[in-house]
Write an enzyme that holds these catalytic residues in place. Sequence first.
Site: not given
Length: 500
Positions: A273, A284, A353, A361, A386, A481
């Site tokens: 990640d 992300d 998120h 976030h 994710e 994700e």
Amino acid sequence: SGINAEYREFQTFQHYFKQINLSITFQLMSAAVITPHLEEPVRNELAELELDNGEDDKTPGLDAPTAKKNKKKKKKKKPAGDTQEEGISEERKPEAIEVEDGADQAEGEAGGDAPAKKKKKKKKKGGAGGGGGGNKPQQTDPPTIAICDLYPDGEFPLGEICQYTDDNLWRTSSQEMKMKDFAFEEALKEARQAAEAHRQVRQYVQSWIKPGLTMVEICERLEECSRRMIKENGLQAGLAFPTGCSINHCAAHYTPNPGDKTVLMYDDVCKIDFGTHVNGRIIDCAWTVHFNPKFDPLVNAAKAATNMGIKCAGIDARLNEIGEAIQEVMESYEVELDGNTYQVKCIRNLNGHSIEPYKIHAGKTVPIIKGGEAIKMEEGEFYAIETFGSTGKGMVHDDVDCSHYMKNFDIGHVPIRINRAKGLLNSINKNFGTLAFCKRWVERAGETKYLLALKHLCDLGIVNDYPPLVDQKGCYTAQMEHTIVLRPTCKEVLSRGDDY
């Protein structure tokens, strides 16, 4: 009038004199003998002619054949009353010049097929001088050319485009929405650049990651390549957060600290990640690496659940309904390990998120289980969709040996009395801002003996620590994700690639 007619004869002769480089003699004759007796229009024409010849003669570094060629190419404006003998019609001029140029290029070549060669040479010459606008640089292997250099025009590859349906179908053809989409383009270019960097880095990592490598080696090679691809430039472009490489029952927020000797094994399930950003537009994106095919159902469950979350996401979509759809897909999978069958469970206290510039976030959470708040997604928002699947309890808790840290985005001024803590905070502000960082990166920034200062900043609430999140020991977890953006006219999966 007799003098003018005589001058025009001289002018015709001058055309041939020029071919044998006698124009200077003619100019002297004209200036000394004829010019004083000419009418005004003819005198002006002669002055222009002399100026053109002077420029040709003064061109530095030209040999005789080149000067001769340049003189042939020179186009002069002629008065409307010029005789047919003096002027060449505008339609025929390009053809005549092309033939002359071709003849010059073909000098020294033998030639029964000279006319054909002339045309080919002319065409080839024109192509070579075009500047090569259509030739884009090709990426090397391993990748070394930054994404912004691969796409100098700023037109980066699009992600996967998903059209809106049902109540949002009108958005695909609305002119108003198209105009809003166009106004949104600059932010999309930055996100697409970061996404393309992510795609190329992970493609590179997938080509060499294998059992036997240490986690430090994996992370440092990945991050080195990522910095090249994104063309790291302070807080304007770089890595968005430390590379996560959580193994087996550890689901998230693990990256090796300095001195970590952990080695990737054949039977490990590792979640890679990492994130990139351009001007705070964060991508992300994560996938799960495994080598033993017995873990295929676990990894496929996370992949299918994430795709379901992406499918359900959209403007005015309710977050709790997305979580319910994700859970239904995830828990439809089973995995058999060592003779035991496990239902794949969603890790219920982990979720997706929303993302804002320099804020990973941003406030809204996308659950991966049924329940939660019925908050709607909105136009223009970025989300990390994710999902986490587990063969354990489906609940994670903090582990020891923290590696991830991030400055509190909303913190105001807090007085600091320890000088070393002040110095560390200045380094954090300069190198990371409000983006996440790890101890390896702090040392890379040149800090030493920083542990107590870092703890002090955490105690004051200026910096938050994010320890590894682990499920039941002995279980296995998987993650998938993607980053999406809810454009006015469509939904774009920015980080989608050929791999997943």
